[in-house]
Design a protein around this motif. Sequence first.
Motif, short mmCIF file in Angstrom:
data_model
loop_
_atom_site.label_atom_id
_atom_site.label_comp_id
_atom_site.label_asym_id
_atom_site.label_seq_id
_atom_site.Cartn_x
_atom_site.Cartn_y
_atom_site.Cartn_z
N UNK A 271 11.38 -28.55 -69.96
CA UNK A 271 10.26 -27.95 -70.69
C UNK A 271 10.37 -28.26 -72.18
N UNK A 272 11.59 -28.16 -72.71
CA UNK A 272 11.82 -28.45 -74.12
C UNK A 272 11.54 -29.92 -74.43
N UNK A 273 12.01 -30.82 -73.57
CA UNK A 273 11.79 -32.26 -73.77
C UNK A 273 10.31 -32.63 -73.72
N UNK A 274 9.54 -31.86 -72.98
CA UNK A 274 8.12 -32.18 -72.79
C UNK A 274 7.22 -31.70 -73.92
N UNK A 275 7.71 -30.80 -74.76
CA UNK A 275 6.85 -30.19 -75.78
C UNK A 275 6.14 -31.20 -76.70
N UNK A 276 6.82 -32.26 -77.18
CA UNK A 276 6.11 -33.21 -78.05
C UNK A 276 4.95 -33.92 -77.35
N UNK A 277 4.93 -33.90 -76.02
CA UNK A 277 3.92 -34.65 -75.27
C UNK A 277 2.81 -33.77 -74.69
N UNK A 278 3.02 -32.46 -74.68
CA UNK A 278 2.04 -31.58 -74.03
C UNK A 278 1.41 -30.56 -74.97
N UNK A 370 11.42 -18.24 -64.78
CA UNK A 370 11.17 -19.59 -64.23
C UNK A 370 9.72 -19.99 -64.46
N UNK A 371 8.80 -19.07 -64.21
CA UNK A 371 7.38 -19.37 -64.42
C UNK A 371 7.10 -19.71 -65.88
N UNK A 372 7.77 -19.01 -66.80
CA UNK A 372 7.54 -19.24 -68.22
C UNK A 372 7.99 -20.63 -68.67
N UNK A 373 9.06 -21.15 -68.06
CA UNK A 373 9.55 -22.47 -68.47
C UNK A 373 8.97 -23.60 -67.62
N UNK A 374 8.05 -23.27 -66.73
CA UNK A 374 7.41 -24.32 -65.92
C UNK A 374 5.90 -24.32 -66.12
N UNK A 375 5.41 -23.57 -67.10
CA UNK A 375 3.97 -23.56 -67.36
C UNK A 375 3.67 -24.48 -68.54
N UNK A 376 2.60 -25.22 -68.43
CA UNK A 376 2.21 -26.17 -69.45
C UNK A 376 0.71 -26.02 -69.74
#
Length: 377
Positions: A271-278, A370-376
């Motif tokens: 989730x952290x790695x994806x932040x710059x892209x989402x 888990x839901x909080x770190x898998x929501x985009x």
Amino acid sequence: MWGALLRSGVRGTGGLRSMSSGGPPWSQVVSEAEKIVGYPTSFMSLRCLLSDELSNIAMQVRKLVGTKHPLLDTARGFVYDSRNNLQMRGLVILLISKAAGPSTAELSFQHNMVSGIYSSQRSLAEITELIHTAFLVHRGIVNIGELKSCDGPLKDMQFGNKMAVLSGDFLLANACTSLAQLQNTKVVELISSAIGDLVQGIYYENSKSSEENCLTDDIGISRWKEQVFLSHSALLAKSCQAAMELAKHSTEIQDMAFQYGKHMSMSHKLHSDLQPFVKESSSDTMAFSLNSAPAILHQEFLGREAWIKQIREAQGKGNIMDYKKLQEAIKAGKGVTSAIDLCRCHGNRALAALEHFPPSEARDALANIVCAVTRFP
């Protein structure tokens, strides 16, 4: 049966688990979880930082004011960063301890429990936070050889490095002392091995980043997951297992606690790695690691040579990286969507482990995390 999970897009224990973009935000999830375990956990590791032994260190840190020493950024990030609460490890340990409850072997010792959690489990939660904070402080050490005159006086940086080493070592020593006081050989073995994993993972990161002309690692996602487990997941996974050992739970329950800690923290890292892209709200381009999950997956789909070519094309004069250009290239490929799928896959595996625990508010809170770190977006 799952309470809040049904409102978050996660189906109950009888059906297939899936995550949607709905559900409460991270801050709300953490706030509700802290009420369940009996008291806020966000400042647990700071108790030690405010002790008399560290008062002189706190005073001396003022000498760093006016410099750009990363130790200051590390200190500011102890309690909260802009996306996620960094002090979540202790909270997860307390929640999974309460979700498991007392074992049959420990029923006679329920008088030692507060809010359904043994005092030894609360101590373990604080120990885990101390270890995590110690490594955060150690990560603030500056490579003196890479400093420029605009970064601040060299003597301040050298002094800051000494303070980071001493402060981190002090926290780690306190954690080890408290660990020994638990008087459980298996727990000591588990947490000691987790510290070893952290050292191995961080050593690998530093050794690769120090190589000349090393733009990005030539690794696949399987190797990436092995490295992330060592540097990010091992401490939480083994601490969750240790919490079950302290309550004398079965090997099966200990393994399920380990699996939850492992896969939840893997989802957190993805989730952290994806932040710059989402992220949609930010107009500025966020810098990102070329060894983050979306970049690694992008490389797998694209091929190593084509990926290096894209990186070279994104480098301008003076080897300054144009992250906007590189970000668009990665978003145009399959790396981002694959990383999101992988994040949700680990989330589902964490939820599967929770099914072995009896229904409770604590279990619902763990699932909401888990839901909080898998929501985009």
